[in-house]
Design a protein around this motif. Structure first.
Motif, PDB file in Angstrom:
ATOM      1  N   ILE A  14       4.060  -5.411  -4.507  1.00  0.00           N
ATOM      2  CA  ILE A  14       4.373  -6.798  -4.170  1.00  0.00           C
ATOM      3  C   ILE A  14       4.777  -6.851  -2.701  1.00  0.00           C
ATOM      4  N   GLY A  15       4.416  -7.936  -2.039  1.00  0.00           N
ATOM      5  CA  GLY A  15       4.783  -8.105  -0.642  1.00  0.00           C
ATOM      6  C   GLY A  15       6.236  -8.522  -0.503  1.00  0.00           C
ATOM      7  N   PRO A  16       6.749  -8.525   0.721  1.00  0.00           N
ATOM      8  CA  PRO A  16       8.126  -8.953   0.948  1.00  0.00           C
ATOM      9  C   PRO A  16       8.368 -10.362   0.415  1.00  0.00           C
ATOM     10  N   SER A  17       9.450 -10.563  -0.264  1.00  0.00           N
ATOM     11  CA  SER A  17       9.852 -11.874  -0.803  1.00  0.00           C
ATOM     12  C   SER A  17       8.812 -12.479  -1.732  1.00  0.00           C
ATOM     13  N   GLY A  18       7.990 -11.667  -2.374  1.00  0.00           N
ATOM     14  CA  GLY A  18       6.997 -12.184  -3.310  1.00  0.00           C
ATOM     15  C   GLY A  18       5.873 -12.936  -2.655  1.00  0.00           C
ATOM     16  N   VAL A  19       5.618 -12.652  -1.377  1.00  0.00           N
ATOM     17  CA  VAL A  19       4.586 -13.361  -0.632  1.00  0.00           C
ATOM     18  C   VAL A  19       3.213 -13.133  -1.238  1.00  0.00           C
ATOM     19  N   GLY A  20       3.011 -12.064  -1.924  1.00  0.00           N
ATOM     20  CA  GLY A  20       1.731 -11.777  -2.557  1.00  0.00           C
ATOM     21  C   GLY A  20       1.692 -10.349  -3.036  1.00  0.00           C
ATOM     22  N   ALA A  21       0.629 -10.027  -3.735  1.00  0.00           N
ATOM     23  CA  ALA A  21       0.412  -8.661  -4.189  1.00  0.00           C
ATOM     24  C   ALA A  21      -0.674  -8.045  -3.316  1.00  0.00           C
ATOM     25  N   PHE A  22      -0.499  -6.779  -2.991  1.00  0.00           N
ATOM     26  CA  PHE A  22      -1.415  -6.088  -2.104  1.00  0.00           C
ATOM     27  C   PHE A  22      -1.844  -4.773  -2.738  1.00  0.00           C
ATOM     28  N   ALA A  23      -3.003  -4.281  -2.327  1.00  0.00           N
ATOM     29  CA  ALA A  23      -3.506  -3.003  -2.828  1.00  0.00           C
ATOM     30  C   ALA A  23      -3.997  -2.166  -1.654  1.00  0.00           C
ATOM     31  N   ARG A  24      -3.933  -0.868  -1.864  1.00  0.00           N
ATOM     32  CA  ARG A  24      -4.402   0.082  -0.861  1.00  0.00           C
ATOM     33  C   ARG A  24      -5.034   1.234  -1.632  1.00  0.00           C
ATOM     34  N   ARG A  25      -6.207   1.699  -1.164  1.00  0.00           N
ATOM     35  CA  ARG A  25      -6.846   2.802  -1.876  1.00  0.00           C
ATOM     36  C   ARG A  25      -7.261   3.897  -0.903  1.00  0.00           C
ATOM     37  N   GLN A  26      -7.520   5.044  -1.467  1.00  0.00           N
ATOM     38  CA  GLN A  26      -7.947   6.166  -0.653  1.00  0.00           C
ATOM     39  C   GLN A  26      -9.328   5.884  -0.076  1.00  0.00           C
ATOM     40  N   ALA A  27      -9.525   6.294   1.170  1.00  0.00           N
ATOM     41  CA  ALA A  27     -10.826   6.119   1.819  1.00  0.00           C
ATOM     42  C   ALA A  27     -11.876   7.005   1.154  1.00  0.00           C
ATOM     43  N   VAL A  28     -11.469   8.198   0.773  1.00  0.00           N
ATOM     44  CA  VAL A  28     -12.319   9.144   0.035  1.00  0.00           C
ATOM     45  C   VAL A  28     -11.416   9.853  -0.967  1.00  0.00           C
ATOM     46  N   ASP A  34      -6.924   3.693   3.086  1.00  0.00           N
ATOM     47  CA  ASP A  34      -7.392   2.492   3.775  1.00  0.00           C
ATOM     48  C   ASP A  34      -6.195   1.578   4.022  1.00  0.00           C
ATOM     49  N   ALA A  35      -6.427   0.484   4.730  1.00  0.00           N
ATOM     50  CA  ALA A  35      -5.374  -0.492   5.012  1.00  0.00           C
ATOM     51  C   ALA A  35      -5.014  -1.275   3.747  1.00  0.00           C
ATOM     52  N   TRP A  36      -3.822  -1.875   3.760  1.00  0.00           N
ATOM     53  CA  TRP A  36      -3.419  -2.770   2.681  1.00  0.00           C
ATOM     54  C   TRP A  36      -4.291  -4.022   2.724  1.00  0.00           C
ATOM     55  N   VAL A  37      -4.721  -4.500   1.560  1.00  0.00           N
ATOM     56  CA  VAL A  37      -5.511  -5.734   1.465  1.00  0.00           C
ATOM     57  C   VAL A  37      -4.883  -6.643   0.414  1.00  0.00           C
ATOM     58  N   PRO A  38      -4.974  -7.959   0.608  1.00  0.00           N
ATOM     59  CA  PRO A  38      -4.417  -8.889  -0.384  1.00  0.00           C
ATOM     60  C   PRO A  38      -5.125  -8.732  -1.732  1.00  0.00           C
ATOM     61  N   LEU A  39      -4.327  -8.794  -2.786  1.00  0.00           N
ATOM     62  CA  LEU A  39      -4.864  -8.718  -4.144  1.00  0.00           C
ATOM     63  C   LEU A  39      -4.710 -10.049  -4.860  1.00  0.00           C
ATOM     64  N   SER A  40      -3.578 -10.731  -4.622  1.00  0.00           N
ATOM     65  CA  SER A  40      -3.369 -12.058  -5.211  1.00  0.00           C
ATOM     66  C   SER A  40      -2.334 -12.795  -4.379  1.00  0.00           C
ATOM     67  N   GLY A  41      -2.169 -14.068  -4.675  1.00  0.00           N
ATOM     68  CA  GLY A  41      -1.208 -14.902  -3.953  1.00  0.00           C
ATOM     69  C   GLY A  41       0.211 -14.601  -4.386  1.00  0.00           C
ATOM     70  N   TRP A  42       1.015 -15.612  -4.502  1.00  0.00           N
ATOM     71  CA  TRP A  42       2.414 -15.438  -4.883  1.00  0.00           C
ATOM     72  C   TRP A  42       2.516 -14.574  -6.116  1.00  0.00           C
ATOM     73  N   SER A  43       3.457 -13.663  -6.122  1.00  0.00           N
ATOM     74  CA  SER A  43       3.576 -12.712  -7.222  1.00  0.00           C
ATOM     75  C   SER A  43       5.038 -12.485  -7.568  1.00  0.00           C
ATOM     76  N   ALA A  44       5.335 -12.399  -8.863  1.00  0.00           N
ATOM     77  CA  ALA A  44       6.699 -12.164  -9.324  1.00  0.00           C
ATOM     78  C   ALA A  44       7.040 -10.682  -9.362  1.00  0.00           C
ATOM     79  N   ALA A  45       6.028  -9.835  -9.414  1.00  0.00           N
ATOM     80  CA  ALA A  45       6.243  -8.390  -9.509  1.00  0.00           C
ATOM     81  C   ALA A  45       4.966  -7.673  -9.093  1.00  0.00           C
ATOM     82  N   ALA A  46       5.080  -6.371  -8.900  1.00  0.00           N
ATOM     83  CA  ALA A  46       3.892  -5.584  -8.552  1.00  0.00           C
ATOM     84  C   ALA A  46       2.861  -5.703  -9.668  1.00  0.00           C
ATOM     85  N   PRO A  47       1.594  -5.713  -9.321  1.00  0.00           N
ATOM     86  CA  PRO A  47       0.545  -5.834 -10.338  1.00  0.00           C
ATOM     87  C   PRO A  47       0.492  -4.624 -11.266  1.00  0.00           C
ATOM     88  N   ALA A  48       0.021  -4.871 -12.460  1.00  0.00           N
ATOM     89  CA  ALA A  48      -0.273  -3.787 -13.397  1.00  0.00           C
ATOM     90  C   ALA A  48      -1.732  -3.393 -13.167  1.00  0.00           C
TER      91      ALA A  48
END
Length: 125
Positions: A14-28, A34-48
């Motif tokens: 989860i982003g700071p203050s619930g700004v959104g959920a983000f994901a990052r994955r291995q390049a290989v 890789d860089a963090w990328v947005p996964l969803s908008g406002w979020s109450a907790a880290a994604p499952a």
């Protein structure tokens, strides 16, 4: 954190203050990240995160207040992420991040707790 069918790990947060959920994955596999990328908008907790039967990652994110359960998934193992859709049931308010698990038949079961204290489950075939 979960691994997908491409052999790479993905972490979601989860982003700071619930700004959104983000994901990052291995390049290989077993490599750098890789860089963090947005996964969803406002979020109450880290994604499952869960891996489905063909190796694609699926993410489930709860909005603040629990009114909406968002769902996104990889189009191919290790590939781009589908823009997603709502996965929750309208009118059912959830109070905790869901968990998801794959059964022996390849179906993904998603469990969440409602504001009434009941456990709800939905199946993603």
């Amino acid at each position: 954190m979960a691994g997908d069918g491409s052999g790479r790990l993905t972490v979601a947060a989860i982003g700071p203050s619930g700004v959104g959920a983000f994901a990052r994955r291995q390049a290989v596999p077993s490599g750098g990240w890789d860089a963090w990328v947005p996964l969803s908008g406002w979020s109450a907790a880290a994604p499952a995160l869960a891996v489905n039967a063909d190796g694609r990652l699926e993410a489930f994110t709860l909005t603040p207040g629990g009114a909406r359960l968002d769902h996104r998934w990889q189009i191919t193992p290790g590939g781009e992420t589908h823009p997603g859709a709502e996965f929750g049931e309208p009118g059912i308010r959830l109070v905790a991040t869901p968990v998801a698990a794959l059964d022996a038949t390849g179906r993904l079961h998603v469990f969440a707790v409602t504001d009434a204290g009941r456990v709800r489950t939905r199946v993603r075939a």
